[in-house]
Scaffold this motif. Structure first.
Motif, PDB file in Angstrom:
ATOM      1  N   HIS A   1     -12.743   0.664   1.533  1.00 32.43           N
ATOM      2  CA  HIS A   1     -12.707   0.046   2.865  1.00 32.43           C
ATOM      3  C   HIS A   1     -11.571   0.697   3.642  1.00 32.43           C
ATOM      4  O   HIS A   1     -10.675   1.308   3.079  1.00 32.43           O
ATOM      5  CB  HIS A   1     -12.502  -1.465   2.785  1.00 32.43           C
ATOM      6  CG  HIS A   1     -11.294  -1.868   2.005  1.00 32.43           C
ATOM      7  ND1 HIS A   1     -10.034  -1.934   2.553  1.00 32.43           N
ATOM      8  CD2 HIS A   1     -11.149  -2.183   0.692  1.00 32.43           C
ATOM      9  CE1 HIS A   1      -9.170  -2.291   1.625  1.00 32.43           C
ATOM     10  NE2 HIS A   1      -9.810  -2.446   0.487  1.00 32.43           N
ATOM     11  N   GLY A   2     -11.632   0.558   4.953  1.00 30.61           N
ATOM     12  CA  GLY A   2     -10.625   1.193   5.788  1.00 30.61           C
ATOM     13  C   GLY A   2      -9.320   0.426   5.826  1.00 30.61           C
ATOM     14  O   GLY A   2      -9.159  -0.606   5.170  1.00 30.61           O
ATOM     15  N   GLY A   3      -8.392   0.948   6.605  1.00 30.40           N
ATOM     16  CA  GLY A   3      -7.101   0.308   6.794  1.00 30.40           C
ATOM     17  C   GLY A   3      -6.546   0.696   8.147  1.00 30.40           C
ATOM     18  O   GLY A   3      -6.877   1.746   8.690  1.00 30.40           O
ATOM     19  N   PRO A   4      -5.691  -0.142   8.736  1.00 30.78           N
ATOM     20  CA  PRO A   4      -5.150   0.148  10.063  1.00 30.78           C
ATOM     21  C   PRO A   4      -4.334   1.440  10.090  1.00 30.78           C
ATOM     22  O   PRO A   4      -3.701   1.819   9.103  1.00 30.78           O
ATOM     23  CB  PRO A   4      -4.259  -1.065  10.351  1.00 30.78           C
ATOM     24  CG  PRO A   4      -4.749  -2.138   9.450  1.00 30.78           C
ATOM     25  CD  PRO A   4      -5.249  -1.442   8.225  1.00 30.78           C
ATOM     26  N   THR A   5      -4.347   2.091  11.245  1.00 30.52           N
ATOM     27  CA  THR A   5      -3.530   3.285  11.450  1.00 30.52           C
ATOM     28  C   THR A   5      -2.084   2.871  11.678  1.00 30.52           C
ATOM     29  O   THR A   5      -1.806   2.000  12.501  1.00 30.52           O
ATOM     30  CB  THR A   5      -4.019   4.088  12.676  1.00 30.52           C
ATOM     31  OG1 THR A   5      -5.432   4.206  12.637  1.00 30.52           O
ATOM     32  CG2 THR A   5      -3.389   5.466  12.703  1.00 30.52           C
ATOM     33  N   ILE A   6      -1.163   3.497  10.957  1.00 29.60           N
ATOM     34  CA  ILE A   6       0.259   3.231  11.143  1.00 29.60           C
ATOM     35  C   ILE A   6       0.826   4.187  12.191  1.00 29.60           C
ATOM     36  O   ILE A   6       1.530   3.779  13.114  1.00 29.60           O
ATOM     37  CB  ILE A   6       1.026   3.393   9.814  1.00 29.60           C
ATOM     38  CG1 ILE A   6       0.448   2.467   8.747  1.00 29.60           C
ATOM     39  CG2 ILE A   6       2.512   3.142  10.026  1.00 29.60           C
ATOM     40  CD1 ILE A   6       0.967   2.756   7.346  1.00 29.60           C
ATOM     41  N   GLU A   7       0.529   5.458  12.036  1.00 34.03           N
ATOM     42  CA  GLU A   7       0.947   6.465  13.012  1.00 34.03           C
ATOM     43  C   GLU A   7       0.004   7.647  12.904  1.00 34.03           C
ATOM     44  O   GLU A   7      -0.558   7.926  11.849  1.00 34.03           O
ATOM     45  CB  GLU A   7       2.398   6.896  12.794  1.00 34.03           C
ATOM     46  CG  GLU A   7       2.711   7.487  11.414  1.00 34.03           C
ATOM     47  CD  GLU A   7       2.433   8.983  11.308  1.00 34.03           C
ATOM     48  OE1 GLU A   7       2.416   9.646  12.355  1.00 34.03           O
ATOM     49  OE2 GLU A   7       2.238   9.465  10.180  1.00 34.03           O
ATOM     50  N   LEU A   8      -0.178   8.329  14.033  1.00 29.92           N
ATOM     51  CA  LEU A   8      -1.096   9.464  14.070  1.00 29.92           C
ATOM     52  C   LEU A   8      -0.555  10.520  15.022  1.00 29.92           C
ATOM     53  O   LEU A   8      -0.144  10.206  16.142  1.00 29.92           O
ATOM     54  CB  LEU A   8      -2.486   9.019  14.528  1.00 29.92           C
ATOM     55  CG  LEU A   8      -3.595  10.070  14.469  1.00 29.92           C
ATOM     56  CD1 LEU A   8      -3.885  10.468  13.018  1.00 29.92           C
ATOM     57  CD2 LEU A   8      -4.865   9.541  15.129  1.00 29.92           C
TER      58      LEU A   8
END
Length: 293
Positions: free
Chosen positions: A83-90
């Motif tokens: 499953h996915g997960g939130p982006t912390i930094e990109l």
């Protein structure tokens, strides 16, 4: 134990189900994003290059590149941990504009390593002629207890085939690009966190937040110096908290960190309706002349 053929079939099914989820997601559905390949090693995704006056006004290429990079990395994480997960930094590094003949943007993304509760992913975005357009890398939340590649999901009889997609993106993107069309003070841009900007969780899409920062920085500089030949080199976003796509106010304040003769650093702060800071977008720009848009 599943055979290689069964596993391959499951991954093809997983890609099909991922496409169905993208079709139903507000931003990815509008932009026509799809998954070509899905495996433990990574993913290959694509999106038609938005065209037309509305796409130009709403920053079509900036939006498409940011959304494609962020979503491709998220899909790769989903294949990796189930499953996915939130982006912390990109971080998005611009390389070149798509060629004039290009109709699609294609992203390949994969998990490179895990560290301290985060997964580090990288993506390369090319057009369909092979021209490299951008490179992206960033950290995403890694679920506790994740141990390497997850098994692909089994077929779900309630999920149908995804709608046929053909580039370029056009009328489906009206709501998205109308929301992002220029207006007001570029240094203090207030827009609606509408459902047109939502991800599958009905928060404003992380790629859209990055694109808003980049669009604000371009418009801020153009208002300051209309003759400058501006090109983004690096756009880096730190995600602090989600922005509900509930129609509330989304405010983007932009200013210079340093305005050099040929290179500039800008900072955009995006705040929710409750005043809480949601994302910080830092951009490195060149005014020395380039074709990158």
């Amino acid at each position: 134990m599943a055979s290689g053929v069964e596993t391959e079939t499951q991954w093809r099914t997983a890609a099909r189900l991922s496409n169905q989820q993208l079709v139903e997601a507000p931003v990815e559905g509008q932009l026509g994003m799809s998954v070509d390949e899905l495996s433990p090693a990574g993913v290959r995704t694509r999106m038609p290059i938005p065209v037309g006056e509305l796409a130009e006004a709403g920053g079509g290429l900036e939006v498409a590149t940011s959304v494609l990079a962020d979503t491709a990395a998220g899909v790769a994480l989903s294949a990796y941990q189930g499953h996915g997960g939130p982006t912390i930094e990109l971080r998005l590094d611009h390389v070149a504009a798509p060629t004039g003949q290009a109709r699609w943007l294609i992203a390949e993304a994969a998990v490179l390593h895990e560290a301290a509760g985060a997964a580090y992913l990288a993506a390369v975005v090319r057009d369909d002629t092979g021209q490299e357009v951008a490179r992206a890398a960033g950290h995403f939340v890694l679920a506790r207890g994740s141990r390497g590649v997850a098994s692909p999901p089994l077929p779900n009889s309630s999920a149908g085939e995804p709608a046929e997609r053909g580039g370029p993106a056009s009328e489906m993107t009206d709501g998205l690009f109308r929301t992002l069309a220029p207006g007001g003070d570029p240094a203090d841009w207030v827009l609606s966190a509408s459902e047109w900007l939502a991800n599958a969780r009905y928060d404003v899409h992380g790629g859209v937040l990055m694109a808003i920062g980049q669009l604000a920085q371009r418009r801020f500089q153009e208002a300051d110096d209309a003759s400058a030949a501006l090109a983004p080199l690096r756009i880096e976003t730190d995600y602090l908290r989600p922005v509900p796509a509930d129609g509330g106010e989304l405010r983007c304040r932009t200013g210079y960190v340093r305005r050099g003769r040929s290179f500039r650093i800008l900072r955009s702060e995006l705040a929710r309706a409750d005043g809480q800071l949601a994302a910080v977008v830092n951009g490195l720009w060149s005014s020395a002349g380039s074709s990158i848009r």
